[in-house]
Motif scaffolding. Structure first.
Motif, PDB file in Angstrom:
ATOM      1  N   ALA A 297       0.836  -1.201   0.000  1.00  0.00           N
ATOM      2  CA  ALA A 297       0.000   0.000   0.000  1.00  0.00           C
ATOM      3  C   ALA A 297       0.870   1.251   0.000  1.00  0.00           C
ATOM      4  N   ALA A 298       1.958   1.207   0.766  1.00  0.00           N
ATOM      5  CA  ALA A 298       2.817   2.385   0.884  1.00  0.00           C
ATOM      6  C   ALA A 298       3.436   2.744  -0.456  1.00  0.00           C
ATOM      7  N   ALA A 299       3.747   1.731  -1.252  1.00  0.00           N
ATOM      8  CA  ALA A 299       4.397   1.991  -2.533  1.00  0.00           C
ATOM      9  C   ALA A 299       3.412   2.483  -3.597  1.00  0.00           C
ATOM     10  N   GLY A 300       2.103   2.372  -3.327  1.00  0.00           N
ATOM     11  CA  GLY A 300       1.103   2.830  -4.292  1.00  0.00           C
ATOM     12  C   GLY A 300       1.057   1.972  -5.546  1.00  0.00           C
ATOM     13  N   ILE A 301       1.550   0.747  -5.435  1.00  0.00           N
ATOM     14  CA  ILE A 301       1.648  -0.110  -6.610  1.00  0.00           C
ATOM     15  C   ILE A 301       0.280  -0.652  -7.005  1.00  0.00           C
ATOM     16  N   GLU A 302      -0.485  -1.036  -5.988  1.00  0.00           N
ATOM     17  CA  GLU A 302      -1.792  -1.631  -6.249  1.00  0.00           C
ATOM     18  C   GLU A 302      -2.674  -0.685  -7.059  1.00  0.00           C
ATOM     19  N   GLU A 303      -2.678   0.561  -6.598  1.00  0.00           N
ATOM     20  CA  GLU A 303      -3.499   1.590  -7.236  1.00  0.00           C
ATOM     21  C   GLU A 303      -3.079   1.769  -8.697  1.00  0.00           C
ATOM     22  N   MET A 304      -1.747   1.750  -8.912  1.00  0.00           N
ATOM     23  CA  MET A 304      -1.227   1.947 -10.251  1.00  0.00           C
ATOM     24  C   MET A 304      -1.603   0.789 -11.177  1.00  0.00           C
TER      25      MET A 304
ATOM     26  N   ALA B  50      -4.161  -1.207 -10.834  1.00  0.00           N
ATOM     27  CA  ALA B  50      -5.608  -1.182 -11.073  1.00  0.00           C
ATOM     28  C   ALA B  50      -5.931  -0.183 -12.178  1.00  0.00           C
ATOM     29  N   GLU B  51      -5.252   0.962 -12.134  1.00  0.00           N
ATOM     30  CA  GLU B  51      -5.484   1.993 -13.142  1.00  0.00           C
ATOM     31  C   GLU B  51      -5.093   1.482 -14.531  1.00  0.00           C
ATOM     32  N   LEU B  52      -3.999   0.740 -14.542  1.00  0.00           N
ATOM     33  CA  LEU B  52      -3.507   0.179 -15.799  1.00  0.00           C
ATOM     34  C   LEU B  52      -4.527  -0.799 -16.382  1.00  0.00           C
ATOM     35  N   ASP B  53      -5.092  -1.635 -15.489  1.00  0.00           N
ATOM     36  CA  ASP B  53      -6.090  -2.612 -15.922  1.00  0.00           C
ATOM     37  C   ASP B  53      -7.320  -1.932 -16.497  1.00  0.00           C
ATOM     38  N   ARG B  54      -7.687  -0.805 -15.881  1.00  0.00           N
ATOM     39  CA  ARG B  54      -8.879  -0.087 -16.310  1.00  0.00           C
ATOM     40  C   ARG B  54      -8.669   0.552 -17.666  1.00  0.00           C
ATOM     41  N   GLU B  55      -7.497   1.132 -17.874  1.00  0.00           N
ATOM     42  CA  GLU B  55      -7.320   1.987 -19.045  1.00  0.00           C
ATOM     43  C   GLU B  55      -6.694   1.291 -20.237  1.00  0.00           C
ATOM     44  N   LEU B  56      -6.052   0.155 -20.000  1.00  0.00           N
ATOM     45  CA  LEU B  56      -5.503  -0.593 -21.134  1.00  0.00           C
ATOM     46  C   LEU B  56      -6.254  -1.911 -21.234  1.00  0.00           C
TER      47      LEU B  56
ATOM     48  N   VAL C 151       2.125  -7.507 -21.335  1.00  0.00           N
ATOM     49  CA  VAL C 151       2.669  -6.215 -20.909  1.00  0.00           C
ATOM     50  C   VAL C 151       2.360  -5.988 -19.438  1.00  0.00           C
ATOM     51  N   LYS C 152       1.118  -6.252 -19.082  1.00  0.00           N
ATOM     52  CA  LYS C 152       0.720  -6.030 -17.685  1.00  0.00           C
ATOM     53  C   LYS C 152       1.477  -6.960 -16.757  1.00  0.00           C
ATOM     54  N   THR C 153       1.675  -8.204 -17.207  1.00  0.00           N
ATOM     55  CA  THR C 153       2.429  -9.150 -16.383  1.00  0.00           C
ATOM     56  C   THR C 153       3.819  -8.612 -16.114  1.00  0.00           C
ATOM     57  N   ARG C 154       4.471  -8.094 -17.177  1.00  0.00           N
ATOM     58  CA  ARG C 154       5.839  -7.632 -17.017  1.00  0.00           C
ATOM     59  C   ARG C 154       5.904  -6.416 -16.088  1.00  0.00           C
ATOM     60  N   ILE C 155       4.948  -5.529 -16.226  1.00  0.00           N
ATOM     61  CA  ILE C 155       4.938  -4.353 -15.344  1.00  0.00           C
ATOM     62  C   ILE C 155       4.744  -4.793 -13.899  1.00  0.00           C
ATOM     63  N   ARG C 156       3.848  -5.785 -13.711  1.00  0.00           N
ATOM     64  CA  ARG C 156       3.609  -6.304 -12.360  1.00  0.00           C
ATOM     65  C   ARG C 156       4.894  -6.914 -11.801  1.00  0.00           C
ATOM     66  N   GLU C 157       5.616  -7.623 -12.648  1.00  0.00           N
ATOM     67  CA  GLU C 157       6.865  -8.246 -12.190  1.00  0.00           C
ATOM     68  C   GLU C 157       7.887  -7.199 -11.775  1.00  0.00           C
ATOM     69  N   ILE C 158       8.003  -6.150 -12.597  1.00  0.00           N
ATOM     70  CA  ILE C 158       8.967  -5.090 -12.266  1.00  0.00           C
ATOM     71  C   ILE C 158       8.578  -4.425 -10.955  1.00  0.00           C
ATOM     72  N   ALA C 159       7.277  -4.162 -10.802  1.00  0.00           N
ATOM     73  CA  ALA C 159       6.798  -3.522  -9.577  1.00  0.00           C
ATOM     74  C   ALA C 159       7.074  -4.410  -8.369  1.00  0.00           C
ATOM     75  N   SER C 160       6.853  -5.712  -8.527  1.00  0.00           N
ATOM     76  CA  SER C 160       7.079  -6.642  -7.415  1.00  0.00           C
ATOM     77  C   SER C 160       8.544  -6.659  -7.033  1.00  0.00           C
TER      78      SER C 160
ATOM     79  N   THR D  52       1.412   3.510 -27.392  1.00  0.00           N
ATOM     80  CA  THR D  52       0.581   3.912 -26.255  1.00  0.00           C
ATOM     81  C   THR D  52       1.201   3.449 -24.948  1.00  0.00           C
ATOM     82  N   VAL D  53       1.645   2.182 -24.918  1.00  0.00           N
ATOM     83  CA  VAL D  53       2.222   1.640 -23.690  1.00  0.00           C
ATOM     84  C   VAL D  53       3.541   2.350 -23.360  1.00  0.00           C
ATOM     85  N   ALA D  54       4.350   2.619 -24.391  1.00  0.00           N
ATOM     86  CA  ALA D  54       5.627   3.300 -24.144  1.00  0.00           C
ATOM     87  C   ALA D  54       5.389   4.656 -23.489  1.00  0.00           C
ATOM     88  N   LEU D  55       4.355   5.366 -23.961  1.00  0.00           N
ATOM     89  CA  LEU D  55       4.033   6.671 -23.392  1.00  0.00           C
ATOM     90  C   LEU D  55       3.696   6.537 -21.914  1.00  0.00           C
ATOM     91  N   ARG D  56       2.993   5.463 -21.573  1.00  0.00           N
ATOM     92  CA  ARG D  56       2.596   5.276 -20.175  1.00  0.00           C
ATOM     93  C   ARG D  56       3.748   4.763 -19.327  1.00  0.00           C
TER      94      ARG D  56
END
Lengths: 140, 300
Positions: free
Chosen positions: B24-31, B33-39, B45-54, B88-92
Motif C-alpha cells: 500500500a505504501a508503494a502505491g503499486i496496487e493503485e497503479m 488497477a489503473e492500468l487494468d482499467r485503461e488498457l 505487458v501487464k504481467t511484465r509491469i507487475r513483475e517489475i513492480a514486485s 501507447t504503452v511506451a508513453l505510459r
C-alpha cells in the motif's frame, strides 16, 4: 596557490553529487547551463572558452554531468567552470558560476611593483602559468 | 540513484515485514488497477509491469533488512503487429517507472531515425548525444528502431548512432531507460545484425493481436472518450463489423478500429445534417445507430 572564484569559493571543491544538485537547481529554474574552460587563471580573464552549446532544454542534470565528464576527459589540466544564465526579462545575466575542475599544480601569481612618477607604486599580478604558451600551461 | 532517495536508510530489521502495508505504501496496487482499467488486453505487458513492480517492492524490503542488490536493467523492446498499442504503452511506461521510483523525472522523449542520425560525417554523434542528454532521467522511445540500421549502405551513419546508444545504455543505466519499438519480424532482423543490442535489452515484450471482444471493448472505450455511445443494435452491428474487417487485408488492430469509428462519426453527422427540419436532442447527437455502421464498405 588554490584559486577560488564565483559561488562557493569559500568551500572545499564540490563533489560530483553536489555539482549535480546545483545543476538540477539551475535547470529547474529554467536557466541555461554552460560549461566553460580556460588555462589563463587571471581573475580579470572573463573570456573562457565554451564547451559545446548552452544547455537550456534538459530536464535532468545527468545530461550536463555527461558533458562535464567529457570536458574533464579532454581538458583535465585546465580550469573548468559551470555557469547558468537566466534569460528572464530584466535579468538577462549569469546567476551562478562556480569552478568544477582545476589543474593538479597551481603555481600562483607573481606581484610586479612598478615605480611611477613621484614615489607612487603601481601593482600588477601575472600568473606564472601564463609564461608558457596557451594550451601548454599546466602540462607539468 | 533514484532508488537511494526512495528508500529509507538501511537498518537491520529482524522481525517479519508486513507485505500488505509495504504494498500500500508503494502505491503499486493503485497503479496496477489503473492500468487494468485503461488498457484493454495486453496481458504480457501487464504481467511484465507487475513483475517489475514486485521486484522493486521486494528490493525495498531487502534494503530494510540490510541486504542489497543491484537494480535490474530496464531497457525494453516492444514488438508486435501494427496497432497493438506499442506506442501507447511506451508513453505510459515513463509515468509508471517514475511512480515506481525507478526514474527521476519520468518524461518521455520520442524519436525516430531522423532525430538520431546525421546527414554528413561528424553530424551523427552530436545529434545522438543531444537527444540522449534530453532523455536523461526519463525514457528514450525509439519508434521503428530497425530503420537505424541500413545494411544495404555500408557507409550509413546509423551504425554510429547505434554505437553511442549502446555505450550510454550500458554506462548510464540509472539515468535513462531506452525503449525500442517496431514490427516483430523486422526487429528480429535488426537484432540479428546488431547482437550487442539484443543482449543489452532485458525485456523483450511481444504485443499480441487483440481478440474480437477486446476490440469491441476498445471501441466502446474510445467512443466513451469522445462522448458517443452505441445503441444496442449498433453494438451488435459493430460486433459483425469487427469479424468482417478482421478477415480483410491490412487489418491494423486498434488503429483500424479507431479509423472505423472516425468514419462512423462522419456518417452519424451526415445522417443528422441530412434532415434539417427535425429538432435534435442530446440523445440524438451522442447515440450511434446500426445504420451508421452498416453503411460501411465491409458489408457491401
Amino acid at each position: 596557490m588554490r584559486i577560488t572564484q564565483g559561488c562557493f569559493s569559500f568551500l572545499p571543491d564540490l563533489t560530483d553529487g553536489q555539482i549535480s544538485r546545483q545543476v538540477q537547481y539551475c535547470l529547474d529554474k529554467g536557466w541555461a547551463v554552460n560549461i566553460e574552460f580556460t588555462d589563463d587563471p587571471h581573475p580579470r580573464n572573463t573570456f573562457w572558452d565554451m564547451w559545446g552549446l548552452p544547455m537550456f532544454d534538459l530536464p535532468d542534470a545527468a545530461g550536463v554531468m555527461m558533458e562535464l565528464a567529457e570536458c574533464r576527459r579532454v581538458y583535465a589540466d585546465r580550469y573548468i567552470r559551470l555557469s547558468a544564465f537566466d534569460s528572464g526579462h530584466g535579468w538577462e545575466s549569469v546567476k551562478i558560476s562556480f569552478l568544477v575542475n582545476r589543474p593538479k599544480e597551481e603555481p600562483g601569481f607573481r606581484l610586479h611593483r612598478e615605480e611611477a612618477a613621484g614615489r607612487a607604486l603601481r601593482y600588477t599580478t601575472t600568473a606564472y602559468a601564463a609564461d608558457r604558451p596557451e594550451g601548454r600551461r599546466y602540462e607539468g | 540513484m533514484p532508488l537511494e532517495d526512495a528508500i529509507d536508510t538501511p537498518e537491520a530489521i529482524a522481525g517479519p515485514i508486513d507485505l500488505r502495508a509495504e504494498f500500500a505504501a508503494a502505491g503499486i496496487e493503485e497503479m496496477l488497477a489503473e492500468l487494468d482499467r485503461e488498457l484493454i488486453g495486453l496481458a504480457p505487458v501487464k504481467t511484465r509491469i507487475r513483475e517489475i513492480a514486485s521486484l522493486l517492492l521486494i528490493e525495498r524490503i531487502r534494503r530494510k533488512m540490510g541486504l542489497s542488490g543491484a537494480l535490474p536493467t530496464l531497457h525494453m523492446c516492444f514488438t508486435g503487429n501494427p496497432g497493438t498499442g506499442k506506442t501507447t504503452v511506451a508513453l505510459r511506461m515513463a509515468g509508471i517507472l517514475h511512480r515506481l521510483g525507478l526514474l527521476r523525472r519520468g518524461h518521455l522523449v520520442s524519436v525516430t531515425r531522423d532525430d538520431l542520425v546525421g546527414q554528413y560525417i561528424g553530424h551523427t554523434a552530436p545529434k545522438t548525444k543531444e537527444i540522449l542528454k534530453k532523455a536523461m532521467g526519463g525514457v528514450l522511445f525509439i519508434d521503428e528502431a530497425y530503420y537505424l540500421y541500413r545494411p544495404e549502405n555500408e557507409r550509413d551513419y546509423g551504425q554510429e548512432a547505434i554505437e553511442i546508444l549502446l555505450q550510454v545504455m550500458e554506462s548510464q543505466r540509472d539515468d535513462l531507460v531506452v525503449i525500442l519499438a517496431g514490427y516483430g519480424e523486422r526487429m528480429d532482423r535488426f537484432f540479428d545484425s546488431n547482437p550487442g543490442f539484443r543482449s543489452r535489452i532485458a525485456h523483450h515484450i511481444d504485443f499480441p493481436d487483440y481478440g474480437d471482444d477486446e476490440l469491441l471493448a476498445l471501441a466502446e472505450l474510445m467512443l466513451q472518450g469522445q462522448n458517443y455511445r452505441f445503441k444496442p443494435e449498433a453494438r451488435d452491428a459493430f460486433v459483425r463489423y469487427i469479424a468482417r474487417r478482421k478477415a480483410q487485408p491490412r487489418f491494423a488492430n486498434a488503429r483500424s478500429i479507431r479509423n472505423a469509428l472516425d468514419r462512423v462519426r462522419l456518417r452519424h453527422a451526415n445522417r443528422l445534417v441530412s434532415d434539417p427540419d427535425r429538432l435534435l436532442s442530446a440523445e440524438d447527437v451522442v447515440s450511434i445507430e446500426a445504420s451508421d455502421i452498416l453503411a460501411s464498405r465491409v458489408f457491401a
